[in-house]
Design a protein around this motif. Structure first.
Motif, PDB file in Angstrom:
ATOM      1  N   SER A   1       0.718  -1.134   0.142  1.00 28.67           N
ATOM      2  CA  SER A   1      -0.079  -0.209  -0.046  1.00 28.67           C
ATOM      3  C   SER A   1       0.880   1.126   0.027  1.00 28.67           C
ATOM      4  CB  SER A   1      -0.933   0.012   1.266  1.00 28.67           C
ATOM      5  OG  SER A   1      -1.473  -1.254   1.261  1.00 28.67           O
ATOM      6  N   SER A   2       1.565   1.483  -0.939  1.00 31.11           N
ATOM      7  CA  SER A   2       2.344   2.723  -1.243  1.00 31.11           C
ATOM      8  C   SER A   2       2.351   3.401  -2.318  1.00 31.11           C
ATOM      9  CB  SER A   2       3.719   2.319  -0.843  1.00 31.11           C
ATOM     10  OG  SER A   2       3.990   1.940   0.335  1.00 31.11           O
ATOM     11  N   GLU A   3       2.208   4.500  -2.519  1.00 33.49           N
ATOM     12  CA  GLU A   3       2.250   5.354  -3.842  1.00 33.49           C
ATOM     13  C   GLU A   3       3.540   6.006  -3.978  1.00 33.49           C
ATOM     14  OE1 GLU A   3      -1.371   7.477  -4.165  1.00 33.49           O
ATOM     15  OE2 GLU A   3      -0.941   8.358  -6.087  1.00 33.49           O
ATOM     16  N   ILE A   4       4.257   5.827  -5.164  1.00 31.37           N
ATOM     17  CA  ILE A   4       5.396   6.685  -5.096  1.00 31.37           C
ATOM     18  C   ILE A   4       5.767   7.130  -6.721  1.00 31.37           C
ATOM     19  CG2 ILE A   4       8.102   6.010  -5.346  1.00 31.37           C
ATOM     20  CD1 ILE A   4       7.464   3.564  -3.175  1.00 31.37           C
ATOM     21  N   GLU A   5       5.765   8.377  -6.678  1.00 30.01           N
ATOM     22  CA  GLU A   5       5.678   9.092  -7.904  1.00 30.01           C
ATOM     23  C   GLU A   5       7.214   9.935  -7.910  1.00 30.01           C
ATOM     24  OE1 GLU A   5       2.490  11.597  -8.399  1.00 30.01           O
ATOM     25  OE2 GLU A   5       2.834  12.035 -10.628  1.00 30.01           O
ATOM     26  N   ASP A   6       7.747   9.784  -9.163  1.00 31.44           N
ATOM     27  CA  ASP A   6       8.868  10.669  -9.490  1.00 31.44           C
ATOM     28  C   ASP A   6       9.825  10.667  -8.359  1.00 31.44           C
ATOM     29  OD1 ASP A   6       7.690  11.510 -12.128  1.00 31.44           O
ATOM     30  OD2 ASP A   6       6.999  13.076 -10.963  1.00 31.44           O
ATOM     31  N   SER A   7      10.186   9.464  -7.893  1.00 33.88           N
ATOM     32  CA  SER A   7      11.267   9.331  -6.710  1.00 33.88           C
ATOM     33  C   SER A   7      12.128   8.364  -6.916  1.00 33.88           C
ATOM     34  CB  SER A   7      10.287   8.740  -5.459  1.00 33.88           C
ATOM     35  OG  SER A   7       9.360   9.808  -4.980  1.00 33.88           O
ATOM     36  N   VAL A   8      13.370   8.512  -6.178  1.00 33.82           N
ATOM     37  CA  VAL A   8      14.463   7.628  -6.209  1.00 33.82           C
ATOM     38  C   VAL A   8      14.604   7.241  -5.004  1.00 33.82           C
ATOM     39  CG1 VAL A   8      16.977   7.544  -6.752  1.00 33.82           C
ATOM     40  CG2 VAL A   8      15.679   9.149  -8.144  1.00 33.82           C
ATOM     41  N   ILE A   9      14.821   5.659  -5.168  1.00 38.27           N
ATOM     42  CA  ILE A   9      14.917   4.754  -3.895  1.00 38.27           C
ATOM     43  C   ILE A   9      16.187   3.968  -4.153  1.00 38.27           C
ATOM     44  CG2 ILE A   9      13.915   2.834  -2.461  1.00 38.27           C
ATOM     45  CD1 ILE A   9      11.218   4.370  -3.183  1.00 38.27           C
ATOM     46  N   ARG A  10      17.378   4.119  -3.280  1.00 38.74           N
ATOM     47  CA  ARG A  10      18.218   3.508  -3.406  1.00 38.74           C
ATOM     48  C   ARG A  10      18.432   1.966  -2.730  1.00 38.74           C
ATOM     49  NH1 ARG A  10      20.575   7.010  -6.810  1.00 38.74           N
ATOM     50  NH2 ARG A  10      20.561   9.103  -6.082  1.00 38.74           N
ATOM     51  N   ASP A  11      19.414   1.216  -3.250  1.00 43.14           N
ATOM     52  CA  ASP A  11      19.521  -0.182  -2.965  1.00 43.14           C
ATOM     53  C   ASP A  11      19.146  -0.481  -1.185  1.00 43.14           C
ATOM     54  OD1 ASP A  11      20.429  -0.418  -5.567  1.00 43.14           O
ATOM     55  OD2 ASP A  11      22.438  -0.900  -4.779  1.00 43.14           O
ATOM     56  N   GLY A  12      18.466  -1.486  -1.348  1.00 46.79           N
ATOM     57  CA  GLY A  12      18.137  -2.003   0.309  1.00 46.79           C
ATOM     58  C   GLY A  12      17.319  -1.224   0.972  1.00 46.79           C
ATOM     59  N   ALA A  13      16.676  -0.103   0.271  1.00 42.22           N
ATOM     60  CA  ALA A  13      15.688   0.653   1.221  1.00 42.22           C
ATOM     61  C   ALA A  13      14.459  -0.041   1.392  1.00 42.22           C
ATOM     62  CB  ALA A  13      15.428   2.039   0.542  1.00 42.22           C
ATOM     63  N   SER A  14      13.626   0.494   2.394  1.00 42.21           N
ATOM     64  CA  SER A  14      12.008  -0.012   2.365  1.00 42.21           C
ATOM     65  C   SER A  14      11.329   1.104   2.607  1.00 42.21           C
ATOM     66  CB  SER A  14      11.899  -1.270   3.564  1.00 42.21           C
ATOM     67  OG  SER A  14      11.824  -0.473   4.694  1.00 42.21           O
ATOM     68  N   VAL A  15      10.057   1.008   2.149  1.00 45.46           N
ATOM     69  CA  VAL A  15       8.831   1.855   2.032  1.00 45.46           C
ATOM     70  C   VAL A  15       7.614   1.152   2.371  1.00 45.46           C
ATOM     71  CG1 VAL A  15       7.639   3.815   0.887  1.00 45.46           C
ATOM     72  CG2 VAL A  15      10.359   3.522   0.438  1.00 45.46           C
ATOM     73  N   LYS A  16       7.082   1.092   3.524  1.00 43.34           N
ATOM     74  CA  LYS A  16       5.661   0.601   3.607  1.00 43.34           C
ATOM     75  C   LYS A  16       4.899   1.746   4.133  1.00 43.34           C
ATOM     76  CE  LYS A  16       8.398  -3.029   5.513  1.00 43.34           C
ATOM     77  NZ  LYS A  16       8.681  -4.041   6.674  1.00 43.34           N
ATOM     78  N   HIS A  17       3.528   1.337   3.353  1.00 40.20           N
ATOM     79  CA  HIS A  17       2.321   2.266   3.572  1.00 40.20           C
ATOM     80  C   HIS A  17       2.683   3.560   3.547  1.00 40.20           C
ATOM     81  CE1 HIS A  17      -0.278  -1.421   4.916  1.00 40.20           C
ATOM     82  NE2 HIS A  17       1.082  -1.708   5.483  1.00 40.20           N
ATOM     83  N   SER A  18       3.171   4.065   2.667  1.00 43.41           N
ATOM     84  CA  SER A  18       3.402   5.551   2.512  1.00 43.41           C
ATOM     85  C   SER A  18       3.391   6.052   1.014  1.00 43.41           C
ATOM     86  CB  SER A  18       5.213   5.530   2.831  1.00 43.41           C
ATOM     87  OG  SER A  18       5.162   5.151   4.261  1.00 43.41           O
ATOM     88  N   VAL A  19       3.337   7.358   1.178  1.00 43.89           N
ATOM     89  CA  VAL A  19       3.176   8.145  -0.064  1.00 43.89           C
ATOM     90  C   VAL A  19       4.523   9.038  -0.311  1.00 43.89           C
ATOM     91  CG1 VAL A  19       1.858   9.860  -1.179  1.00 43.89           C
ATOM     92  CG2 VAL A  19       0.782   8.171   0.350  1.00 43.89           C
ATOM     93  N   LEU A  20       5.028   8.894  -1.496  1.00 47.78           N
ATOM     94  CA  LEU A  20       6.244   9.802  -1.964  1.00 47.78           C
ATOM     95  C   LEU A  20       6.014  10.263  -3.041  1.00 47.78           C
ATOM     96  CD1 LEU A  20       7.350   7.300  -0.100  1.00 47.78           C
ATOM     97  CD2 LEU A  20       9.297   7.378  -1.269  1.00 47.78           C
ATOM     98  N   ASN A  21       6.532  11.480  -2.984  1.00 48.65           N
ATOM     99  CA  ASN A  21       6.356  12.398  -4.434  1.00 48.65           C
ATOM    100  C   ASN A  21       7.574  13.115  -4.637  1.00 48.65           C
ATOM    101  OD1 ASN A  21       5.644  13.997  -6.785  1.00 48.65           O
ATOM    102  ND2 ASN A  21       4.045  15.019  -5.645  1.00 48.65           N
TER     103      ASN A  21
END
Ligand code: UD1
Ligand code: CA
Length: 463
Positions: free
Chosen positions: A295-315
């Motif tokens: 349940s995450s919404e990620i737009e126009d973002s950069v996420i580098r190796d080994g990161a985690s994103v849970k239940h979050s919104v990133l723009n």
């Protein structure tokens, strides 16, 4: 042989019933005409001419330098549309591929295959066809007794016998450029729609004794011409499936592909796991070994190796290697997180850099700020960055500690190694290694609780 392309994108798309021009409707987040132009350009066409009309400025603004443009002022049909490109490319020798701006699923591979066949056989025209169980709405491929293509008949002009044909025109063709423009001169609008059909060129070339071939795609998705919202959702489904497949074959685990929406231009590294209910949009790039969702919404973002994103919104955010985000975090434009950072629950970050190994674990707002490395921001701490008119900046330097429920009234700096005591409202900068406390001193009054209760009770009885 020189290769050119004409992309038809002038129609309004009445059947879409939309304020948005048809070819700008997105499929997996990318306007249909963008998919088509990308496929065409990938085949090495030297010139790509887009015929624009309805919404011309918007289409041009979207495609920009990726194409040349001709204007079709009134939409008199697909043949008339192609003819508008005559001044630009009519004099060239070579192969011209014509594609409709509303067939977003046509692939580079298929375009290459049809061009190769066309050039090898030196045909005058080669049509990309498909066999559909439900051919309604498409032009039918009419073949002679020996199987040769004779002509294309539009649905609205079909006899009952022609309408029963299951092989359809996908709207993608290769032409000998000179022959195409010569034949277009002979196209008339004497048909049930009173349009100048590009499809009539096929019959005209055949009558002139030229070779016309058909190349049938086995992937029916490629034939989808999006004329209404039903077809749009169908195209979306096929494209989603295609994109998911590409990532899975590339080493990405999708726990539930059906509930995972990945935009056409998103990149994902291998061994990343995507949990259900995740939407990845725009120019998002995700590294290897990440855990994304659920349940995450990620737009126009950069996420580098080994990161985690849970239940979050990133723009428009950047997340460093091994950093953890969420659950329930909101990273807004300009949020730049370093490595091994922790952004916990109900934390909002906007236009702020957060250095390596820093933690903002719960219930904070960090906006217009620079946070150094190894900083701990306590629960409920916030940067007070806005006075109703101006935005001001907060700087929190390396190794400092900001206690719970601290208000940092910007502009303000918390120096290196400084300690801000919980509950403080900080209006003046704190120097390196200083301790700042800005809260009323506590007083305890022995036994006073009983007194105050008695007073309140008496007041209630009186009223
Ligand atoms: C067209 C084909 C049909 C084919 C189908 C495939 C013709 C006459 N028919 O039908 O055989 O099966 O595509 O999807 O070509 N456009 C212009 N200017 C115009 C008219 C159309 O630029 O004057 C553009 C539209 O924006 C669209 C494309 O051409 O991108 C196709 O036009 P559309 O009206 O959708 O044609 P179809 O009826 O789908
Ligand atoms: Ca169409």
């Amino acid at each position: 042989m020189k290769r050119m392309a004409v992309v038809l994108a002038a129609g309004q798309g009445k059947r879409m019933k939309s304020k948005l021009y048809k070819v700008l409707h997105p499929v997996c987040g990318k306007p249909m005409v963008g998919h088509v132009v990308a496929a065409v350009k990938a085949t090495g066409c030297e010139r790509t001419v887009v015929v624009v009309g309805h919404g011309a400025e918007k289409v041009k603004a979207y495609l920009g330098q990726n194409a040349e443009y001709v204007l079709q002022e009134t939409q008199l049909g697909t043949g008339h549309a192609v003819k508008q490109a005559k001044d630009l490319i009519g004099g060239e020798e070579g192969t011209t591929i014509v594609v409709c701006g509303d067939t977003p699923l046509v692939t580079e591979e298929t375009l290459n295959a049809i061009m190769a066949l066309h050039e090898e056989k030196q045909a005058a025209a080669t049509i990309l066809t498909a066999s559909l169980e439900q051919p309604a709405g498409y032009g039918r491929i009419i073949r002679g007794e020996n199987g040769d293509v004779l002509k294309i008949v539009e649905q609205k002009d079909c006899t009952a016998e022609e309408a029963a044909v299951k092989e359809i025109n996908t709207g993608t063709y290769c032409f000998d450029n000179k022959k195409l423009f010569a034949a277009l001169e002979q196209v008339t609008n004497s048909n049930n729609q009173q349009e100048y059909y590009l499809t009539d060129v096929i019959g005209i070339l055949r009558s002139g004794g030229d070779t016309v071939l058909a190349y049938e795609t086995r992937d029916v998705a490629e034939s989808i011409g999006v004329n209404d919202r039903l077809a749009l959702s169908e195209a979306e489904g096929y494209m989603q499936e295609r994109i998911n497949r590409k990532h899975m074959l590339g080493g990405v685990t999708l726990i539930d592909p059906a509930s995972t929406y990945i935009g056409a231009d998103v990149e994902i590294g291998s061994d990343t796991v995507i949990y259900p209910g995740t939407i990845l949009k725009g120019a998002t790039v995700i590294g290897e070994d990440c855990v994304i969702g659920p349940s995450s919404e990620i737009e126009d973002s950069v996420i580098r190796d080994g990161a985690s994103v849970k239940h979050s919104v990133l723009n428009q955010a950047q997340v460093g290697a091994r950093t953890t985000v969420g659950p329930f975090a909101y990273l807004r434009p300009g949020a730049v997180l370093g490595e091994d950072v922790k952004i916990g629950d109900f934390v909002e970050v906007k236009n702020a850099v957060i250095g390596d190994h820093s933690k903002v674990s719960h219930l904070s707002y960090i906006g217009d700020a620079t946070v150094g490395t190894n900083v701990n921001v306590g629960c409920g701490a916030i940067t007070v960055n806005y006075d109703g008119y101006n935005k001001a900046k907060t700087i929190i330097e390396d190794d400092s500690f900001v206690g719970s429920n601290v208000n940092l009234i910007a502009p303000v700096t918390v120096g290196k190694g400084a300690y801000v005591v919980a509950g403080s409202t900080i209006t003046r900068s704190v120097s390196d290694n200083d301790l700042a406390i800005a809260r009323a001193r506590q007083e305890n009054k022995p036994g006073y609780a009983d007194k105050i209760r008695a007073r309140a009770k008496a007041k209630k009885e009186k009223s």
